[in-house]
Scaffold this motif. Structure first.
Motif, PDB file in Angstrom:
ATOM      1  N   UNK A 111       0.715  -0.945  -0.106  1.00  0.00           N
ATOM      2  CA  UNK A 111       0.486  -0.151   0.422  1.00  0.00           C
ATOM      3  C   UNK A 111       0.783   1.362  -0.221  1.00  0.00           C
ATOM      4  N   UNK A 112       0.504   2.432  -0.548  1.00  0.00           N
ATOM      5  CA  UNK A 112       0.880   3.215  -0.703  1.00  0.00           C
ATOM      6  C   UNK A 112       0.844   4.233  -1.878  1.00  0.00           C
ATOM      7  N   UNK A 113       2.009   5.290  -2.188  1.00  0.00           N
ATOM      8  CA  UNK A 113       1.865   6.300  -3.374  1.00  0.00           C
ATOM      9  C   UNK A 113       2.117   5.636  -4.930  1.00  0.00           C
ATOM     10  N   UNK A 114       1.975   5.864  -5.952  1.00  0.00           N
ATOM     11  CA  UNK A 114       1.846   5.276  -7.329  1.00  0.00           C
ATOM     12  C   UNK A 114       2.607   4.612  -7.168  1.00  0.00           C
ATOM     13  N   UNK A 115       3.919   4.627  -6.923  1.00  0.00           N
ATOM     14  CA  UNK A 115       5.290   4.430  -7.002  1.00  0.00           C
ATOM     15  C   UNK A 115       5.505   2.858  -6.338  1.00  0.00           C
ATOM     16  N   UNK A 116       4.220   1.785  -5.562  1.00  0.00           N
ATOM     17  CA  UNK A 116       4.493   1.339  -5.802  1.00  0.00           C
ATOM     18  C   UNK A 116       4.294   0.191  -6.741  1.00  0.00           C
ATOM     19  N   UNK A 117       3.554  -0.176  -7.835  1.00  0.00           N
ATOM     20  CA  UNK A 117       3.704  -1.213  -8.893  1.00  0.00           C
ATOM     21  C   UNK A 117       4.999  -1.270  -9.438  1.00  0.00           C
ATOM     22  N   UNK A 118       5.030  -2.574  -9.727  1.00  0.00           N
ATOM     23  CA  UNK A 118       6.097  -3.620 -10.183  1.00  0.00           C
ATOM     24  C   UNK A 118       5.441  -4.330 -11.777  1.00  0.00           C
ATOM     25  N   UNK A 137      -5.129   0.918  -3.437  1.00  0.00           N
ATOM     26  CA  UNK A 137      -3.819   1.199  -3.629  1.00  0.00           C
ATOM     27  C   UNK A 137      -3.281   1.861  -2.689  1.00  0.00           C
ATOM     28  N   UNK A 138      -3.723   3.263  -2.393  1.00  0.00           N
ATOM     29  CA  UNK A 138      -3.365   3.948  -1.006  1.00  0.00           C
ATOM     30  C   UNK A 138      -3.364   3.247   0.097  1.00  0.00           C
ATOM     31  N   UNK A 139      -4.465   2.193   0.002  1.00  0.00           N
ATOM     32  CA  UNK A 139      -4.869   1.472   2.124  1.00  0.00           C
ATOM     33  C   UNK A 139      -6.368   2.150   2.491  1.00  0.00           C
ATOM     34  N   UNK A 140      -6.835   3.254   1.460  1.00  0.00           N
ATOM     35  CA  UNK A 140      -8.319   3.948   2.299  1.00  0.00           C
ATOM     36  C   UNK A 140      -9.156   2.428   2.925  1.00  0.00           C
ATOM     37  N   UNK A 141      -9.028   1.333   2.298  1.00  0.00           N
ATOM     38  CA  UNK A 141      -9.950   0.068   2.637  1.00  0.00           C
ATOM     39  C   UNK A 141      -9.273  -1.430   2.650  1.00  0.00           C
ATOM     40  N   UNK A 157      -8.474  -2.446   5.512  1.00  0.00           N
ATOM     41  CA  UNK A 157      -9.161  -3.237   6.482  1.00  0.00           C
ATOM     42  C   UNK A 157     -10.712  -3.731   6.239  1.00  0.00           C
ATOM     43  N   UNK A 158     -11.113  -3.457   4.874  1.00  0.00           N
ATOM     44  CA  UNK A 158     -12.254  -3.958   4.597  1.00  0.00           C
ATOM     45  C   UNK A 158     -12.045  -5.153   4.322  1.00  0.00           C
ATOM     46  N   UNK A 159     -13.574  -5.967   4.690  1.00  0.00           N
ATOM     47  CA  UNK A 159     -13.396  -7.608   4.660  1.00  0.00           C
ATOM     48  C   UNK A 159     -13.420  -8.382   3.085  1.00  0.00           C
ATOM     49  N   UNK A 160     -12.839  -9.224   2.066  1.00  0.00           N
ATOM     50  CA  UNK A 160     -12.834  -8.729   0.375  1.00  0.00           C
ATOM     51  C   UNK A 160     -12.136  -8.480  -0.554  1.00  0.00           C
ATOM     52  N   UNK A 161     -11.831  -6.930  -0.245  1.00  0.00           N
ATOM     53  CA  UNK A 161     -11.157  -6.597  -0.761  1.00  0.00           C
ATOM     54  C   UNK A 161      -9.366  -6.974  -0.188  1.00  0.00           C
ATOM     55  N   UNK A 162      -8.508  -6.916  -1.349  1.00  0.00           N
ATOM     56  CA  UNK A 162      -7.210  -7.389  -1.786  1.00  0.00           C
ATOM     57  C   UNK A 162      -6.528  -6.913  -1.030  1.00  0.00           C
ATOM     58  N   UNK A 163      -4.935  -7.277  -0.854  1.00  0.00           N
ATOM     59  CA  UNK A 163      -3.697  -7.567  -0.256  1.00  0.00           C
ATOM     60  C   UNK A 163      -2.912  -7.719  -0.440  1.00  0.00           C
ATOM     61  N   UNK A 164      -1.536  -6.713  -0.649  1.00  0.00           N
ATOM     62  CA  UNK A 164      -1.155  -6.591  -1.533  1.00  0.00           C
ATOM     63  C   UNK A 164       0.322  -8.233  -1.695  1.00  0.00           C
ATOM     64  N   UNK A 165       1.060  -8.991  -2.278  1.00  0.00           N
ATOM     65  CA  UNK A 165       0.729  -8.358  -3.778  1.00  0.00           C
ATOM     66  C   UNK A 165      -0.441  -8.160  -4.312  1.00  0.00           C
ATOM     67  N   UNK A 166      -0.829  -7.802  -5.509  1.00  0.00           N
ATOM     68  CA  UNK A 166      -1.872  -8.465  -5.608  1.00  0.00           C
ATOM     69  C   UNK A 166      -2.329  -6.758  -7.100  1.00  0.00           C
ATOM     70  N   UNK A 167      -2.858  -7.768  -7.994  1.00  0.00           N
ATOM     71  CA  UNK A 167      -2.946  -7.007  -9.545  1.00  0.00           C
ATOM     72  C   UNK A 167      -4.508  -6.373  -9.105  1.00  0.00           C
ATOM     73  N   UNK A 168      -4.624  -5.317  -9.212  1.00  0.00           N
ATOM     74  CA  UNK A 168      -5.922  -4.381  -9.673  1.00  0.00           C
ATOM     75  C   UNK A 168      -6.102  -4.293 -10.665  1.00  0.00           C
TER      76      UNK A 168
END
Length: 327
Positions: free
Chosen positions: A9-16, A47-51, A53-64
């Motif tokens: 989770x973080x700024x746009x630079x977290x993409x790979x 991606x920013x991590x705003x959600x 803690x919400x069940x069902x949403x992905x945790x890194x690493x993941x593909x948006x």
């Protein structure tokens, strides 16, 4: 396959950009060779991590990526009505991940055929999911009736831009849009079927005595409260986003009962998985509006390797239409 992976989770630079095994569809699923993946503000929020803690949403690493267009690669067990090589587009009930890749696996129920429509895949992924969302929001939640008037905030945004055309197909008597004052001159040149576009900052003065039966608000903040003053009795406000980023703003509840008003939230990503039977009719309505030229959403395409740049652009705002990623 290639995929743009959120590593943390973080700024746009977290993409790979990463090579991953080709996914295989399970029962009731289809695999799609992706030609275009839509980038949404919700992708940035997750991606920013705003959600986080919400069940069902992905945790890194993941593909948006919720929405893609492309061609059917293979069918999972029990899937009928599709064939390999068929052009398709997905709706917004596919979850919050998987689209930023060269191959995506989605539920067949959330997939609509483009065969015979003549709709370009870039326009399809830019417009069909949002136009289907607009159809569902206006029919299932706001219950728009013929002859009613509609106000759409953030008029040229990717989701908002689908509402005027769909509202027209449902018999709306008039549709007015709002944008920020700085964007007003450009917005008034749009081909979208608005009667008028006004500055959001001058909303109350600009609309005068006109009152709206349905207000579509993907913006939030003070504009949400200002809108209560221009709603007709028994008016319904649809909350479909929070592009303002003002997460602390609240609506004065006394204004609701005093004005006979309703505030209703709608998110297709949560609605469609529990109402899969509504997906296909919504997609058909969306395609009908698009083929009539009522949902002409501009697009900008970037290569998959530039997913971070796509997120920077959408976070900074001011992007008319939709940003797409091309594997």
């Amino acid at each position: 396959m290639q995929a743009a992976v959120v590593t943390r989770f973080g700024d746009p630079e977290v993409f790979e950009l990463t090579e991953l095994p080709d996914p295989v569809p399970g029962p009731g699923q289809v695999a799609i060779d992706v030609s275009h993946a839509a980038v949404g503000l919700i992708d940035a929020y997750v991606r920013q991590g705003l959600y986080q803690d919400r069940p069902g949403l992905p945790q890194p690493p993941y593909v948006p990526g919720l929405e893609v267009a492309g061609t059917i690669r293979s069918l999972g067990a029990g899937v009928t009505g599709f064939r390999a090589g068929e052009p398709v587009v997905t709706l917004s009930g596919t979850g919050a991940e998987g689209g930023y890749a060269s191959i995506a696996v989605v539920d067949a129920a959330m997939t609509a055929s483009l065969a015979g429509t003549g709709v370009d895949p870039a326009l399809a992924v830019a417009a069909v999911p949002n136009a289907a969302t607009a159809h569902l929001a206006l029919t299932e939640v706001a219950h728009l009736a013929p002859g009613e008037r509609v106000l759409v905030h953030g008029a040229l945004g990717g989701l908002a831009a689908a509402f005027p055309g769909v509202a027209r197909t449902l018999g709306a008597a008039g549709v007015v849009g709002t944008v920020r004052r700085a964007a007003l001159a450009c917005a008034r040149a749009t081909a979208l079927p608005y009667d008028e576009i006004v500055a959001a900052e001058d909303l109350i003065e600009s609309v005068g005595d006109r009152r709206f039966d349905v207000v579509v608000d993907p913006v939030g903040g003070q504009l949400r409260t200002d809108s209560l003053q221009v709603m007709a009795p028994m008016g319904r406000m649809l909350l479909v986003g929070n592009a303002s980023g003002d997460w602390e703003h609240t609506v004065p509840s006394n204004a609701l009962w005093g004005g006979n008003l309703a505030v209703l939230g709608f998110a297709a990503g949560y609605y469609l998985p529990t109402h899969p039977g509504r997906a296909r009719p919504a997609a058909e309505s969306a395609l009908g509006a698009i083929t009539r030229g009522l949902v002409d959403i501009p697009t900008r395409s970037l290569p998959l390797a530039e997913a971070a740049e796509a997120h920077r652009l959408i976070e900074h705002g001011g992007v008319a239409g939709r940003i797409l990623l091309t594997p």
